[in-house]
Design an enzyme around this catalytic site. Structure first.
Site, mmCIF file in Angstrom:
data_model
loop_
_atom_site.group_PDB
_atom_site.id
_atom_site.type_symbol
_atom_site.label_atom_id
_atom_site.label_comp_id
_atom_site.label_asym_id
_atom_site.label_seq_id
_atom_site.Cartn_x
_atom_site.Cartn_y
_atom_site.Cartn_z
ATOM 1 N N GLU A 78 0.917 -1.278 -0.004
ATOM 2 C CA GLU A 78 0.067 0.011 -0.112
ATOM 3 C C GLU A 78 0.874 1.418 0.068
ATOM 4 O O GLU A 78 0.383 2.308 0.313
ATOM 5 C CB GLU A 78 -1.016 0.189 0.942
ATOM 6 C CG GLU A 78 -1.892 -1.151 1.292
ATOM 7 C CD GLU A 78 -3.022 -1.129 0.380
ATOM 8 O OE1 GLU A 78 -2.910 -0.260 -0.740
ATOM 9 O OE2 GLU A 78 -3.924 -1.733 0.297
ATOM 10 N N HIS A 97 -2.962 2.691 8.314
ATOM 11 C CA HIS A 97 -4.104 1.538 7.538
ATOM 12 C C HIS A 97 -4.093 0.322 8.423
ATOM 13 O O HIS A 97 -3.288 -0.089 8.615
ATOM 14 C CB HIS A 97 -3.833 1.722 6.340
ATOM 15 C CG HIS A 97 -4.541 0.515 5.512
ATOM 16 N ND1 HIS A 97 -5.921 0.488 5.388
ATOM 17 C CD2 HIS A 97 -4.210 -0.550 4.733
ATOM 18 C CE1 HIS A 97 -6.170 -0.571 4.777
ATOM 19 N NE2 HIS A 97 -5.522 -1.230 4.513
ATOM 20 N N HIS A 99 -7.324 -2.826 9.091
ATOM 21 C CA HIS A 99 -8.633 -3.779 8.692
ATOM 22 C C HIS A 99 -9.384 -3.772 9.957
ATOM 23 O O HIS A 99 -9.834 -4.788 10.307
ATOM 24 C CB HIS A 99 -8.181 -4.715 8.073
ATOM 25 C CG HIS A 99 -7.548 -4.700 6.791
ATOM 26 N ND1 HIS A 99 -7.169 -5.933 6.303
ATOM 27 C CD2 HIS A 99 -7.117 -3.781 6.035
ATOM 28 C CE1 HIS A 99 -6.538 -5.351 5.044
ATOM 29 N NE2 HIS A 99 -6.550 -4.158 4.689
ATOM 30 N N HIS A 160 -12.540 -2.552 2.228
ATOM 31 C CA HIS A 160 -11.133 -2.701 2.645
ATOM 32 C C HIS A 160 -10.815 -2.475 3.954
ATOM 33 O O HIS A 160 -10.203 -3.294 4.689
ATOM 34 C CB HIS A 160 -10.377 -1.854 1.601
ATOM 35 C CG HIS A 160 -8.871 -2.196 1.642
ATOM 36 N ND1 HIS A 160 -8.162 -1.597 0.364
ATOM 37 C CD2 HIS A 160 -7.992 -2.359 2.462
ATOM 38 C CE1 HIS A 160 -6.723 -2.407 0.674
ATOM 39 N NE2 HIS A 160 -6.751 -2.411 2.020
#
Length: 190
Positions: A78, A97, A99, A160
């Site tokens: 990413e 980032h 999840h 995502h």
């Protein structure tokens, strides 16, 4: 790895500690998610495919904004949206980032997080936008993240997860934790 200056050592140690805190809080699991810090003319970023328990501070990768690379591993898949955010937003020095369960659930519904609660403002506006779906690690996703983060410190990524950012790692983490909590409350309210 070459000998590091004390500033870089401190950044690496702080980044690794933050990654482990995300795991401890259940906001990240295994090798999912990634963190980065602006450093010089580039960024320190977590390597691809490695979880917090597998990493040492020396495993973090330095990726220059010119594409140069220092480290023994490949940067997170990413890295594109991390770099795009730093180039578009000089005010940002840290990007996270994950999840995280509730934010990802809302992102799977492809819904924004509206101003249902006053704390949504911690992300810099009256909502947390959900960027449209694009394949991970692509330039299309990078463009969507930059657009969704315009004037904001967080966005959801359709099907995502969650991205947060700030002027410091502490700020990016604070936003990440708060938005995940708000997503949980919002889903319960629905």
């Amino acid at each position: 790895m070459t000998r590091l200056g004390s500033d870089e050592r401190e950044l690496r140690d702080g980044l690794l500690a933050a990654l482990r805190r995300l795991d401890e809080r259940g906001l990240n699991r295994g090798s999912t998610g990634n963190l980065s810090l602006r450093h010089g003319n580039g960024m320190l970023i977590t390597p691809t495919g490695m979880g917090a328990d597998d990493l040492s501070a020396d495993d973090l990768v330095w990726l220059g904004f010119d594409g140069s690379l220092k480290g023994r591993w490949k940067p997170s898949s990413e890295w594109h949206f991390h770099q795009a955010l730093y180039l578009a937003r000089p005010d940002l020095n840290a990007v996270a980032h994950t999840h995280a369960t509730h934010a990802t659930a809302l992102a799977c519904l492809r819904r924004d997080l509206p101003a249902f609660h006053y704390m949504v403002a911690v992300a810099g506006g009256d909502s947390v936008r959900c960027a449209p779906y694009h394949l991970f690690g692509t330039e299309a996703l990078s463009r969507a993240v930059v657009q969704a983060m315009h004037g904001r410190k967080a966005c959801l990524l359709a099907t995502h997860g969650l991205v947060s950012a700030g002027g410091s790692l502490r700020d990016a983490m604070k936003v990440m934790i708060e938005i995940e909590s708000l997503c949980q409350t919002y889903l319960l309210a629905l």
